[in-house]
Design a protein around this motif. Structure first.
Motif, PDB file in Angstrom:
ATOM      1  N   VAL A   1      66.002  79.511 -79.750  1.00  0.00           N
ATOM      2  CA  VAL A   1      65.395  78.358 -79.094  1.00  0.00           C
ATOM      3  C   VAL A   1      64.016  78.150 -79.689  1.00  0.00           C
ATOM      4  CG1 VAL A   1      64.657  77.334 -76.918  1.00  0.00           C
ATOM      5  CG2 VAL A   1      66.686  78.793 -76.975  1.00  0.00           C
ATOM      6  N   ALA A   2      63.801  76.952 -80.258  1.00  0.00           N
ATOM      7  CA  ALA A   2      62.509  76.593 -80.849  1.00  0.00           C
ATOM      8  C   ALA A   2      61.977  75.355 -80.147  1.00  0.00           C
ATOM      9  CB  ALA A   2      62.648  76.338 -82.346  1.00  0.00           C
ATOM     10  N   ARG A   3      60.867  75.526 -79.449  1.00  0.00           N
ATOM     11  CA  ARG A   3      60.223  74.413 -78.740  1.00  0.00           C
ATOM     12  C   ARG A   3      61.208  73.750 -77.785  1.00  0.00           C
ATOM     13  NH1 ARG A   3      57.536  71.185 -83.696  1.00  0.00           N
ATOM     14  NH2 ARG A   3      56.239  70.229 -82.075  1.00  0.00           N
ATOM     15  N   GLY A   4      62.023  74.619 -77.093  1.00  0.00           N
ATOM     16  CA  GLY A   4      62.965  74.138 -76.086  1.00  0.00           C
ATOM     17  C   GLY A   4      64.280  73.628 -76.629  1.00  0.00           C
ATOM     18  N   ARG A   5      64.511  73.723 -77.936  1.00  0.00           N
ATOM     19  CA  ARG A   5      65.728  73.176 -78.539  1.00  0.00           C
ATOM     20  C   ARG A   5      66.580  74.299 -79.105  1.00  0.00           C
ATOM     21  NH1 ARG A   5      65.932  68.345 -83.083  1.00  0.00           N
ATOM     22  NH2 ARG A   5      68.218  68.193 -83.225  1.00  0.00           N
ATOM     23  N   PRO A   6      67.838  74.443 -78.633  1.00  0.00           N
ATOM     24  CA  PRO A   6      68.694  75.501 -79.180  1.00  0.00           C
ATOM     25  C   PRO A   6      69.064  75.211 -80.634  1.00  0.00           C
ATOM     26  CG  PRO A   6      69.538  74.651 -77.084  1.00  0.00           C
ATOM     27  CD  PRO A   6      68.496  73.698 -77.564  1.00  0.00           C
ATOM     28  N   MET A   7      69.207  76.277 -81.402  1.00  0.00           N
ATOM     29  CA  MET A   7      69.601  76.127 -82.796  1.00  0.00           C
ATOM     30  C   MET A   7      70.276  77.403 -83.263  1.00  0.00           C
ATOM     31  SD  MET A   7      66.011  76.557 -84.896  1.00  0.00           S
ATOM     32  CE  MET A   7      65.257  75.230 -83.975  1.00  0.00           C
ATOM     33  N   ALA A   8      70.963  77.280 -84.397  1.00  0.00           N
ATOM     34  CA  ALA A   8      71.571  78.422 -85.072  1.00  0.00           C
ATOM     35  C   ALA A   8      70.925  78.569 -86.446  1.00  0.00           C
ATOM     36  CB  ALA A   8      73.082  78.236 -85.202  1.00  0.00           C
ATOM     37  N   VAL A   9      70.964  79.805 -86.959  1.00  0.00           N
ATOM     38  CA  VAL A   9      70.265  80.107 -88.208  1.00  0.00           C
ATOM     39  C   VAL A   9      71.233  80.813 -89.144  1.00  0.00           C
ATOM     40  CG1 VAL A   9      68.261  81.208 -89.281  1.00  0.00           C
ATOM     41  CG2 VAL A   9      68.123  80.382 -86.926  1.00  0.00           C
ATOM     42  N   ALA A  10      71.206  80.415 -90.412  1.00  0.00           N
ATOM     43  CA  ALA A  10      71.937  81.102 -91.478  1.00  0.00           C
ATOM     44  C   ALA A  10      70.950  81.445 -92.588  1.00  0.00           C
ATOM     45  CB  ALA A  10      73.070  80.230 -92.016  1.00  0.00           C
TER      46      ALA A  10
ATOM     47  N   VAL B   1      67.192  81.747 -98.621  1.00  0.00           N
ATOM     48  CA  VAL B   1      67.327  80.361 -98.164  1.00  0.00           C
ATOM     49  C   VAL B   1      67.587  80.402 -96.661  1.00  0.00           C
ATOM     50  CG1 VAL B   1      68.632  78.225 -98.366  1.00  0.00           C
ATOM     51  CG2 VAL B   1      68.234  79.626-100.389  1.00  0.00           C
ATOM     52  N   TRP B   2      66.684  79.767 -95.901  1.00  0.00           N
ATOM     53  CA  TRP B   2      66.773  79.729 -94.436  1.00  0.00           C
ATOM     54  C   TRP B   2      67.291  78.347 -94.042  1.00  0.00           C
ATOM     55  CZ3 TRP B   2      64.619  84.160 -91.874  1.00  0.00           C
ATOM     56  CH2 TRP B   2      63.908  85.013 -92.717  1.00  0.00           C
ATOM     57  N   ARG B   3      68.394  78.306 -93.295  1.00  0.00           N
ATOM     58  CA  ARG B   3      68.969  77.035 -92.860  1.00  0.00           C
ATOM     59  C   ARG B   3      69.054  77.023 -91.339  1.00  0.00           C
ATOM     60  NH1 ARG B   3      74.256  75.020 -92.039  1.00  0.00           N
ATOM     61  NH2 ARG B   3      75.134  77.043 -92.610  1.00  0.00           N
ATOM     62  N   PHE B   4      68.354  76.074 -90.705  1.00  0.00           N
ATOM     63  CA  PHE B   4      68.301  75.948 -89.256  1.00  0.00           C
ATOM     64  C   PHE B   4      69.065  74.678 -88.868  1.00  0.00           C
ATOM     65  CE2 PHE B   4      64.574  78.139 -90.771  1.00  0.00           C
ATOM     66  CZ  PHE B   4      64.415  79.207 -89.909  1.00  0.00           C
TER      67      PHE B   4
END
Length: 800
Positions: free
Chosen positions: A149-158, A170-173
Motif C-alpha cells: 500500500v502506497a499513499r493509501g493505494r494497493p499495488m503489486a510489485v515485480a 527493474v522495479w515494476r509497480f
C-alpha cells in the motif's frame, strides 16, 4: 537522451605531450649519431624518420572519429525511456550500488517524485518487504510482492534482475489484482453493462468496505434518488434503504407502499478491504413475479455471474440454463449440450436422477444431496444438490454441482502415496526376512566350497546355487530401493559428472536407431546422492525410453538428457503442491516414443506394474527409480502425451551442508587377504540359521565364538564371562534389540568394539542407533565378507 554523433577532434593535451616527447627523442638520437659516428647522412636519416612518425600520428589523431578514440561516458537511455513512458505501470531501474538510473513519469506521479527503491512512501512494513524482495531478486533473478500500500493505494510489485552483466534491477509497480478487478467492475456497472442490467430490471451497485457507494447503474439511481442522472457515488448505501416490522426492505424514498426488495451480495473478491458487489431485485408478491415476465431473466443473469455450478430445469425435466461453472464441473461438451440431467450420468444413475428431478418439479420444497457418477468420469462420484425452484418462470428445479476436479486430483495423489507407502513397508519387511534366508544359503555355500575344489562333481552345483542366491539378493535390493529402505552410499556430486560416467553405456544400450543428446545448464548446484544408484535411475529410464521408441514400428527416435538449475523463485511459479519451495538441480529425461496413456500415468511407479509382454519386464524398474529418488530426498514427475513421447523430471535438492553419519561402513575388499584372527567374539543373532553360519565361519578363522539368541541372553553372558574382543549383533531382535543391548554392554565395557549386521537399510537404522564407534555390515553377506569385517573392526580397535 539523444545518441552522440561522430565528430572529428584534435589531439588532447596528453596526446600533444606524447608527440613533443617523441620529437625530442628523435632529435636527441640524431644528435648522438652525429657526435659519435660523425656522419651527417645517418643523423639526417634519424631526424627524418622521427619527423615522419610524428607527422603521421598527428594526422591520424586530427582526422579520426572521436567516437573511436573516446568511449562514451554514459549509456543512451532514450529508447528505454520511450518504452517505459508507454507502460501504464510505474517503472524504475537501479544499479548494484542502489542508485536510481531511470524511472518513468508514472513512477513520479505515483510516488510524488523520484525516490529510490526500496525507500518509497509505503504504508506499514512495506519498505522492509520491498527491501527483502530486492535482495531476493539479486539472489534468484526475480521476486514479487502481491500486495503493498502506497499513499493509501494497493499495488503489486515485480522485481527482476537485468542488464548484460545482471547488474541492474527493474522495479515494476502495478495495481493489485483485486484493485484491477474492482476497477473493471466499477466501470462496467457505471457503463453500458450496467445499462443492460437496468433494462432487465436488475439494480446493481459496488459498495466500498465503509458502506459508501462506488458505482451504481441507471435503474438503481432512479429508484433511490428519483432521477437516473442523480449522483450517488460517495453516499452511504444503507441510507437509501429502510426495513419494516416484517423484515422487508424497501427504498426509503418509496416508503411503505414501495415494492419490497431482495438484496443479493455477490462475493467476487476476498479480504476485509475488498469492495462488495450487490444486486437488488423486486420481491415477489401474491405468488406472481413482482416485475412481470422478466423475473426469469433476472435469475438467469444472476446465475451466470455466480462461481457455483448451477443449472435450471423445467417441469418436463429439460435443461433451461447451465452457467459456466456447471459446464466445467459436469464435463459438458459446449458443442453438444445435454437435453436432460440424466444425460450427464452413467446408465445406472439415470433413473435415480430422473426420479429426483420429477419429485422436486412436482412441488417438493426441501433440498437433497445425492452422489452421482458422471458419464465421462465414472470412477469419481460427485455430489449433486437438487432443490425446488418456485416462482422462477419456466424453471422448476435448481441443480448445483461442485467442480471438485482439483479436490479429486489431490485425493487420488494422497491415496496413491498411501498405497505406495503401505506396499513399501510390506516390501521392506519381506526383503529383511528374505535377506536372512539368503545369508544362510550363501554362507552354507561358502562353507561347502571350502571342502570342494574346482573339478569336483559338486563344485559346479554349489557355485550355481550361490549364483542364484546372489541374483535373489539383487532382487531384494530392488525391493528395498522401492520401499526406500536400501543402503545408500551418498556423496556430494554434480549431475553432469554422473551423466558423463554413464553416457558411454547409454550409447551402447540405445543402439544405432536412437540418438542420444545431452545438455548441461549453468550454475548447477551440488546434490547429495549415491552415484551408483543415480546411474541406475538414468539407465532404467533410458532403457524404458528406448523400448518405447523402438516399439513405434522400430523407427527409433531421440533420447534427450538435460541438467539445469531450478531456483526457488521458479519453483514458486510452478505452483506445485508436492514440490517444496527450494533450490533444485533438475535432471530431465525425455524421449520421442509412443508416450504413456493418461489412464496408466498414475500407476507407472507401482511395483510389478508393467505394460510389456510377459517375460519382458518385472515391473520393478520405475518403482526402483521412484524409491531411489525419494530416498535421496528428491521428487520425480512424469509428463506424457500419447504419441509425442514422455518426460521424466527429477528434482534433487541442492546440497548446502554435510550430513554426519552415525555408523561406519565396512566395505568388502576386492582381493582376499589373510583372514586368520584370534580373540573372543560374542555373536548375537535371533535367526538360528544365520547364527549357525556366522559361528562356523568365525570359528574356522581362528576366533573363539560365544553365541546368544537375543539381547538379554547376551547381557547374561557378559556378566558371567570375560570381556570379549568384539561384539557382533543383529539390530532388530525380539525381547531386546541390538542398540539397547549395546548401551548396557557399553556401561560395563565403554571401549567394546561393535559390529552391527542387519537386513534393513543402514539409513533407516541410524535413526535408532545413537552410538559412537560402531560399524555396519549389510545382509546378505558371504563368509569372507563377515571374516573381513571382523578383522577390520578388531584392527581399528587395536590402532585406537
Amino acid at each position: 537522451m539523444a545518441s552522440r554523433p561522430a565528430t572529428f577532434s584534435s589531439p588532447t593535451a596528453g596526446q600533444r605531450q606524447a608527440l613533443i616527447v617523441a620529437a625530442l627523442c628523435g632529435m636527441s638520437a640524431a644528435l648522438i649519431a652525429l657526435l659519435v659516428l660523425r656522419s651527417l647522412e645517418i643523423a639526417g636519416g634519424f631526424a627524418a624518420a622521427m619527423l615522419l612518425v610524428v607527422a603521421t600520428a598527428f594526422v591520424w589523431h586530427r582526422f579520426s572519429p572521436a567516437a573511436a578514440a573516446e568511449a562514451p561516458a554514459d549509456v543512451d537511455w532514450s529508447v528505454a525511456r520511450t518504452l517505459a513512458a508507454a507502460s501504464s505501470d510505474a517503472l524504475a531501474v537501479t544499479d548494484r550500488a542502489g542508485k536510481l538510473i531511470c524511472a518513468n513519469e508514472t513512477y513520479r506521479a505515483r510516488f510524488g517524485g523520484y525516490p529510490t527503491p526500496p525507500g518509497l512512501p509505503l504504508d506499514g512494513a512495506g519498505t522492509a518487504d520491498l527491501a527483502s524482495a530486492g535482495r531476493t531478486a539479486w539472489r534468484d533473478g526475480s521476486a514479487q510482492i502481491d500486495r503493498l500500500v502506497a499513499r493509501g493505494r494497493p499495488m503489486a510489485v515485480a522485481v527482476d534482475r537485468a542488464g548484460e552483466g545482471d547488474d541492474m534491477l527493474v522495479w515494476r509497480f502495478h495495481d493489485a489484482a483485486g484493485l484491477d478487478i474492482a476497477a473493471n467492475v466499477q466501470s462496467l456497472i457505471a457503463g453500458s453493462t450496467g445499462d443492460r442490467l437496468a433494462a432487465a430490471g436488475i439494480m446493481a451497485a459496488l459498495i466500498a468496505p465503509d458502506g459508501k457507494l462506488l458505482a451504481a447503474n441507471r435503474v438503481l439511481r432512479e429508484r433511490s434518488m428519483g432521477h437516473e442522472e442523480s449522483v450517488v457515488v460517495g453516499r452511504d448505501f444503507a441510507r437509501f434503504l429502510t426495513a419494516d416490522d416484517k423484515g422487508q426492505v424497501r427504498f426509503e424514498r418509496e416508503g411503505g407502499k414501495g415494492t419490497p426488495l431482495r438484496i443479493l451480495q455477490i462475493p467476487f473478491l476476498e479480504g476485509d478491504d475488498a469492495p462488495i458487489l450487490v444486486a437488488l431485485l423486486d420481491e415477489e408478491e401474491s405468488g406472481q413475479p413482482a416485475i412481470g415476465a422478466s423475473a426469469a431473466a433476472h435469475v438467469k443473469s444472476l446465475i451466470s455471474l455466480l462461481p457455483v455450478g448451477l443449472a435450471l430445469v423445467d417441469r418436463d425435466g429439460r435443461f433451461i440454463q447451465m452457467n459456466d461453472s456447471f459446464v466445467r464441473a459436469a464435463l459438458v461438451d459446449p458443442n453438444q449440450p445435454p437435453l436432460y440431467p440424466g444425460d450427464l450420468v452413467v446408465r445406472e444413475d439415470k433413473a435415480a436422477v430422473a426420479d429426483a428431478v420429477r419429485k422436486f418439479a412436482n412441488g417438493a420444497t426441501h433440498s437433497a444431496d445425492m452422489a452421482i457418477r458422471l458419464k465421462d468420469h465414472p470412477d469419481e462420484p460427485v455430489a449433486l444438490t437438487i432443490a425446488g425452484a418456485r416462482g422462477l418462470g419456466d424453471a422448476a428445479v435448481l441443480l448445483s454441482l461442485k467442480d471438485n476436479g482439483e479436490e479429486t486430483r489431490l485425493k487420488r495423489e494422497v491415496a496413491q502415496a498411501t498405497k505406495m507407502q503401505a506396499v513399501g513397508q510390506l516390501a521392506g519387511g519381506v526383503a529383511h526376512d528374505f535377506n536372512n534366508i539368503l545369508t544362510a544359503i550363501i554362507g552354507h555355500c561358502d562353507l561347502m566350497l571350502m571342502r570342494h575344489s574346482p573339478g569336483d562333481s559338486d563344485y559346479d552345483d554349489i557355485q550355481q546355487v550361490k549364483a542364484n542366491s546372489n541374483r535373489a539378493a539383487s532382487l531384494t535390493r530392488q525391493l528395498l530401493a522401492f520401499s526406500r529402505q536400501q543402503t545408500l552410499r551418498p556423496q556430494v556430486l554434480q549431475l553432469p559428472d554422473v551423466i558423463s560416467e554413464v553416457s558411454q553405456l547409454l550409447k551402447r544400450l540405445m543402439g544405432e536407431t536412437v540418438k542420444l543428446e545431452v545438455h548441461h545448464g549453468r550454475n548447477l548446484g551440488p546434490v547429495r546422492a549415491d552415484p551408483g544408484q543415480l546411474e541406475q535411475v538414468v539407465v532404467n529410464l533410458a532403457v524404458n525410453a528406448r523400448d518405447a521408441m523402438l516399439s513405434n514400428e522400430g523407427s527409433g527416435g531421440t533420447l534427450t538428457i538435460t541438467c539445469r538449475a531450478v531456483t526457488a523463485a521458479e519453483v514458486r511459479k510452478l505452483g506445485n503442491d508436492i514440490l517444496p519451495v527450494a533450490d533444485y538441480s533438475l535432471l530431465e529425461i525425455a524421449d520421442t516414443g509412443t508416450g504413456i496413456p493418461p489412464d496408466i500415468v498414475g500407476k507407472i511407479f507401482e511395483p510389478f506394474f508393467t505394460t510389456k509382454e510377459v517375460g519382458k519386464g518385472t515391473g520393478l524398474g520405475l518403482s526402483t527409480v521412484y524409491g531411489i529418488v525419494k530416498q535421496s530426498g528428491g521428487y520425480i514427475f512424469a509428463d506424457s502425451r500419447p504419441g509425442r513421447g514422455a518426460t521424466f523430471s527429477i528434482y534433487l535438492p541442492v546440497h548446502t551442508a554435510g550430513t554426519p553419519t552415525a555408523t561406519k561402513r565396512v566395505e568388502p575388499r576386492d582381493k582376499p587377504a589373510d583372514l586368520w584372527g584370534t580373540g573372543t567374539i560374542l555373536l548375537v543373532e535371533d535367526e538360528d540359521m544365520v547364527r549357525v553360519v556366522a559361528e562356523r565361519a568365525l570359528t574356522r578363522q581362528g576366533y573363539t565364538v560365544l553365541t546368544a539368541e537375543h539381547g538379554e541372553a547376551a547381557l547374561e553372558l557378559l556378566a558371567t564371562s570375560d570381556r570379549p574382543d568384539l561384539l557382533i549383533s543383529d539390530v532388530v531382535m525380539p525381547t531386546m534389540d541390538g542398540p539397547t543391548m549395546v548401551r548396557h554392554a557399553r556401561e560395563r565395557y565403554p571401549d567394546l568394539p561393535i559390529l552391527f549386521m542387519s537386513g534393513y537399510a543402514e539409513e533407516q537404522l541410524r535413526k535408532s542407533i545413537d552410538l559412537d564407534n560402531v560399524s555396519f555390515l549389510p545382509k546378505p553377506f558371504s563368509v569372507q565378507q563377515l571374516a573381513e569385517a571382523a578383522r577390520d573392526v578388531l584392527a581399528a580397535a587395536a590402532n585406537d
